[in-house]
Design an enzyme around this catalytic site. Structure first.
Site, PDB file in Angstrom:
ATOM      1  N   LYS A 207       0.842  -1.205   0.000  1.00  0.00           N
ATOM      2  CA  LYS A 207       0.000   0.000   0.000  1.00  0.00           C
ATOM      3  C   LYS A 207       0.876   1.253   0.000  1.00  0.00           C
ATOM      4  O   LYS A 207       1.708   1.427   0.892  1.00  0.00           O
ATOM      5  CB  LYS A 207      -0.896   0.033   1.243  1.00  0.00           C
ATOM      6  CG  LYS A 207      -1.867   1.229   1.202  1.00  0.00           C
ATOM      7  CD  LYS A 207      -2.615   1.421   2.506  1.00  0.00           C
ATOM      8  CE  LYS A 207      -2.031   2.516   3.364  1.00  0.00           C
ATOM      9  NZ  LYS A 207      -2.085   3.856   2.809  1.00  0.00           N
ATOM     10  N   GLU A 281      11.022   0.532   9.432  1.00  0.00           N
ATOM     11  CA  GLU A 281      11.884   1.687   9.131  1.00  0.00           C
ATOM     12  C   GLU A 281      11.115   2.909   9.596  1.00  0.00           C
ATOM     13  O   GLU A 281      10.167   3.314   8.953  1.00  0.00           O
ATOM     14  CB  GLU A 281      12.165   1.797   7.632  1.00  0.00           C
ATOM     15  CG  GLU A 281      12.820   0.577   7.014  1.00  0.00           C
ATOM     16  CD  GLU A 281      14.298   0.475   7.310  1.00  0.00           C
ATOM     17  OE1 GLU A 281      14.847   1.366   7.994  1.00  0.00           O
ATOM     18  OE2 GLU A 281      14.905  -0.519   6.884  1.00  0.00           O
ATOM     19  N   CYS A 315      13.387  10.865   6.417  1.00  0.00           N
ATOM     20  CA  CYS A 315      13.524  10.247   7.745  1.00  0.00           C
ATOM     21  C   CYS A 315      14.935  10.412   8.298  1.00  0.00           C
ATOM     22  O   CYS A 315      15.122  10.562   9.501  1.00  0.00           O
ATOM     23  CB  CYS A 315      13.176   8.770   7.646  1.00  0.00           C
ATOM     24  SG  CYS A 315      14.059   7.962   6.308  1.00  0.00           S
ATOM     25  N   GLU A 412      10.735  14.662  15.783  1.00  0.00           N
ATOM     26  CA  GLU A 412      10.902  14.683  14.329  1.00  0.00           C
ATOM     27  C   GLU A 412       9.900  15.668  13.727  1.00  0.00           C
ATOM     28  O   GLU A 412       8.691  15.506  13.889  1.00  0.00           O
ATOM     29  CB  GLU A 412      10.655  13.282  13.767  1.00  0.00           C
ATOM     30  CG  GLU A 412      10.893  13.213  12.281  1.00  0.00           C
ATOM     31  CD  GLU A 412      10.637  11.835  11.705  1.00  0.00           C
ATOM     32  OE1 GLU A 412       9.627  11.207  12.066  1.00  0.00           O
ATOM     33  OE2 GLU A 412      11.449  11.391  10.889  1.00  0.00           O
TER      34      GLU A 412
HETATM   35  P1  NAP Z   1       2.729   7.403   8.632  1.00  0.00           P
HETATM   36  O1  NAP Z   1       1.616   8.268   8.998  1.00  0.00           O
HETATM   37  O2  NAP Z   1       3.266   6.454   9.634  1.00  0.00           O
HETATM   38  O3  NAP Z   1       2.253   6.619   7.336  1.00  0.00           O
HETATM   39  C1  NAP Z   1       3.060   5.707   6.657  1.00  0.00           C
HETATM   40  C2  NAP Z   1       2.174   4.733   5.925  1.00  0.00           C
HETATM   41  O4  NAP Z   1       1.423   3.985   6.883  1.00  0.00           O
HETATM   42  C3  NAP Z   1       1.157   5.372   5.011  1.00  0.00           C
HETATM   43  O5  NAP Z   1       0.954   4.541   3.887  1.00  0.00           O
HETATM   44  C4  NAP Z   1      -0.083   5.397   5.888  1.00  0.00           C
HETATM   45  O6  NAP Z   1      -1.275   5.434   5.165  1.00  0.00           O
HETATM   46  C5  NAP Z   1       0.044   4.071   6.590  1.00  0.00           C
HETATM   47  N1  NAP Z   1      -0.693   3.972   7.841  1.00  0.00           N
HETATM   48  C6  NAP Z   1      -1.245   4.953   8.596  1.00  0.00           C
HETATM   49  N2  NAP Z   1      -1.832   4.414   9.687  1.00  0.00           N
HETATM   50  C7  NAP Z   1      -1.644   3.080   9.615  1.00  0.00           C
HETATM   51  C8  NAP Z   1      -1.985   1.991  10.448  1.00  0.00           C
HETATM   52  N3  NAP Z   1      -2.655   2.163  11.601  1.00  0.00           N
HETATM   53  N4  NAP Z   1      -1.615   0.746  10.077  1.00  0.00           N
HETATM   54  C9  NAP Z   1      -0.916   0.547   8.958  1.00  0.00           C
HETATM   55  N5  NAP Z   1      -0.561   1.535   8.115  1.00  0.00           N
HETATM   56  C10 NAP Z   1      -0.910   2.797   8.448  1.00  0.00           C
HETATM   57  O7  NAP Z   1       3.994   8.188   8.144  1.00  0.00           O
HETATM   58  P2  NAP Z   1       4.025   9.340   7.075  1.00  0.00           P
HETATM   59  O8  NAP Z   1       3.573  10.569   7.775  1.00  0.00           O
HETATM   60  O9  NAP Z   1       3.344   8.930   5.835  1.00  0.00           O
HETATM   61  O10 NAP Z   1       5.574   9.381   6.743  1.00  0.00           O
HETATM   62  C11 NAP Z   1       6.463  10.060   7.497  1.00  0.00           C
HETATM   63  C12 NAP Z   1       7.169   9.142   8.477  1.00  0.00           C
HETATM   64  O11 NAP Z   1       7.838   8.089   7.802  1.00  0.00           O
HETATM   65  C13 NAP Z   1       8.247   9.868   9.235  1.00  0.00           C
HETATM   66  O12 NAP Z   1       8.146   9.577  10.602  1.00  0.00           O
HETATM   67  C14 NAP Z   1       9.531   9.308   8.657  1.00  0.00           C
HETATM   68  O13 NAP Z   1      10.619   9.373   9.502  1.00  0.00           O
HETATM   69  C15 NAP Z   1       9.159   7.941   8.302  1.00  0.00           C
HETATM   70  N6  NAP Z   1      10.044   7.408   7.268  1.00  0.00           N
HETATM   71  C16 NAP Z   1      11.016   6.507   7.636  1.00  0.00           C
HETATM   72  C17 NAP Z   1      11.883   6.002   6.694  1.00  0.00           C
HETATM   73  C18 NAP Z   1      12.941   5.023   7.084  1.00  0.00           C
HETATM   74  O14 NAP Z   1      13.500   4.387   6.209  1.00  0.00           O
HETATM   75  N7  NAP Z   1      13.239   4.860   8.352  1.00  0.00           N
HETATM   76  C19 NAP Z   1      11.766   6.386   5.360  1.00  0.00           C
HETATM   77  C20 NAP Z   1      10.777   7.299   5.007  1.00  0.00           C
HETATM   78  C21 NAP Z   1       9.913   7.803   5.995  1.00  0.00           C
HETATM   79  P3  NAP Z   1      -1.972   6.859   4.834  1.00  0.00           P
HETATM   80  O15 NAP Z   1      -1.020   7.583   3.982  1.00  0.00           O
HETATM   81  O16 NAP Z   1      -3.194   6.454   4.135  1.00  0.00           O
HETATM   82  O17 NAP Z   1      -2.209   7.520   6.159  1.00  0.00           O
END
Ligand code: NAP
Ligand code: MG
Length: 502
Positions: A207, A281, A315, A412
């Site tokens: 997804k 991640e 990230c 963050e």
């Molecule tokens: P997020 O809110 O955690 O969302 C990530 C993904 O998870 C999206 O596809 C989101 O869907 C989905 N999601 C949301 N709630 C969920 C749930 N309860 N169960 C399963 N999936 C769920 O993060 P984001 O705001 O999109 O991205 C930013 C974050 O990603 C930052 O904290 C960043 O540090 C982290 N990140 C980490 C890495 C790494 O390699 N460590 C790389 C890139 C980003 P929706 O979009 O539909 O809400």
């Protein structure tokens, strides 16, 4: 003949007028240079299940917008649990009948074909990614798309050499893996997840984020064109709850998640007690450490690249600058001069350095952090810059006078915001850098090799860059310590997270 001294200097301004006050950014006005490749958008994208385009069981669709002008790009299927079930059924069938049994050398041909097709459509993909996410075209064109192709090439190279992943042991695929990715590197995160899974012989249900589903569906077009057997990769668009259904599905032998630490913890709780393999991640709060013997101009470029690259929506962004006290004034001065000439604006323009923030919600979150920083006593500075009238834009922002207890130094932010702290000794630098719940990446700028080696063992971060920042390679594993998650993506280590060893 006139000698050089006889020549009259050209007059820059009429005599007698006061010199205009120059803003750095005004010195060079570039003409607009928008990328013009056709992103080949469809008005509506269905789910990609079992190699076909399928309408969602809900019959509902959601819009993805272009954050640079707030217009609708296309609509996407709102997938739910029934669609997730169908995707897992297709993936399990593909795994047991075709993909899991196929010799690695044959799987390699598909991965190689996917990489080549992505290269063929690179400009189209770069424009699509920029439209959907707001990231500058020079990043999607020069980094995201080529790096995504590189991951497929790299793993095509591994697929027939899997016996060397763990010498002396036998490797076998796990089965079907469920994967969820965020919006900051939509295509690249798909490649990081799908390429190693497929090379190892696993099938996938994945997804993309709601903000940026476009390139996931375009990649599905490539899977079709590459002749990938139906069901090997299934793409389900939809909200967070659909991601939850993918992660908790009983068919998933492994789940792989990239996103926020908060959602990562929720997922871990939902699968506690099952025997699912997991890689996470998650977030980061990287320290970029500059010593007084560092090549300072180069370090300033690294700082800018570390936090203003991709609007800081990274990230592993170097969101905390730790600068040695003796050069702090000098470095901050150089940094301000550099920020004055960064170009914020239309992400499709090839000259743009800082594009649009992905959504209004994310912009609001960042602005709340700016307010918190000022209220807690730090000093905020932004270069003068003209923001486009529509879309979600903000100037690059730095904070000085920051202490370790400030929220902007601990949490963050995921935006173009740099918290600057100082240190005196190496020990103090290490202590401050490690004083965080996260541990994804760090940067060290110094002339001394021995100091780099010392810090790379003492810093608790999965990736440590020395005299550079934000450099990636498919052969180099990436992943976190502490609340930044566990498991690695890329390299031999990344493949180990997608196999059973016997
Ligand atoms: P997020 O809110 O955690 O969302 C990530 C993904 O998870 C999206 O596809 C989101 O869907 C989905 N999601 C949301 N709630 C969920 C749930 N309860 N169960 C399963 N999936 C769920 O993060 P984001 O705001 O999109 O991205 C930013 C974050 O990603 C930052 O904290 C960043 O540090 C982290 N990140 C980490 C890495 C790494 O390699 N460590 C790389 C890139 C980003 P929706 O979009 O539909 O809400
Ligand atoms: Mg979008």
């Amino acid at each position: 003949m006139a000698t050089p001294t006889d020549r009259k200097r050209p007059t820059l301004r009429p005599q007698g007028r006061p010199a205009p006050k120059l803003i750095f950014g005004d010195l060079w006005e570039y003409d607009p240079a928008p990328e013009t490749a056709d992103p080949k958008l469809k008005p509506r994208y269905e789910l990609f299940i079992n190699g076909r385009w399928v309408a969602p069981a809900s019959g509902r669709y959601f819009d993805s917008i272009n954050p640079a002008n707030e217009t609708k790009l296309a609509e996407f299927a709102l997938g739910g649990t029934a669609d997730v079930d169908a995707a897992y059924r297709a993936a399990q069938r593909a795994f047991t009948t075709v993909w899991g049994r196929m010799p690695g050398g044959e799987r390699a041909k598909y991965l190689f074909r996917i990489a080549r097709l992505l290269q063929d459509r690179a400009r189209e993909f770069a424009v699509a990614e920029t439209l959907d996410s707001g990231k500058p075209i020079k990043e999607s064109r020069d980094f995201d798309v080529p790096m995504a192709a590189a991951h497929f090439f790299y793993h095509a190279g591994w697929a027939d050499k899997l016996d060397y992943v763990a010498p002396g042991r036998k490797v076998a695929p796990l089965g079907v893996v469920g994967q969820v990715v965020p919006w900051n590197f939509p295509l690249l995160m798909l490649a990081w997840k799908i390429a190693p899974a497929l090379a190892m012989g696993n099938c996938v249900v994945i997804k993309p984020a709601t903000n940026t589903p476009l390139t996931a569906l375009k990649l599905a077009e490539i899977f079709q064109d590459a002749g990938l057997p139906p069901g090997v990769v299934n793409v389900i668009t939809g909200p967070g709850s659909t991601g939850g259904a993918i992660m908790a599905h009983p068919t998933a032998a492994k789940i792989a998640f990239t996103g926020s630490t908060e959602v990562g913890k929720t997922i871990m709780r939902s699968v506690a007690g099952t025997d699912k393999r997991m890689t996470m991640e998650l977030g980061g709060k990287a320290a970029n450490i500059v010593f007084d013997d560092a090549p300072l101009d180069q370090a300033v470029e690294g700082i800018v690249n570390g936090i203003f690259f991709n609007q800081g929506e990274v990230c592993c962004a170097g969101s905390r600058l730790l600068v040695q006290e003796s050069v702090a004034r000098l470095v901050v001065g150089k940094l301000r001069n550099r920020l004055r000439v960064l170009r914020v604006g239309n992400p499709l323009d090839k000259n743009t350095d800082v594009g649009a923030i992905v959504s209004r919600d994310q912009l609001n979150t960042i602005q709340a952090y700016l307010k918190a920083g000022v209220e807690e006593g730090a000093v905020m500075w932004q270069p003068p810059c003209r923001l486009p009238p529509k879309g979600f834009f903000m100037p690059p922002t730095i904070f000085t006078g920051v202490t370790q207890s400030h929220r902007i130094a601990r949490e963050e932010i995921f935006g173009p915001v740099l918290a600057i702290l100082t240190f005196r000794t190496v020990e103090e630098a290490v202590e401050k850098a490690n004083n965080t719940a996260y541990g994804l990446s760090a940067g060290v700028w110094t002339d001394k090799g021995s100091r780099i080696l010392k810090l790379s063992t003492e810093l608790k971060a999965g990736v440590i860059w020395a005299n550079t920042f934000n450099k990636f390679d498919p052969a180099s594993p990436f992943g976190g310590y502490k609340e930044s998650g566990f498991g690695r993506e890329g390299g031999r280590q990344g493949l180990l997270d997608y196999c059973k060893l016997t």
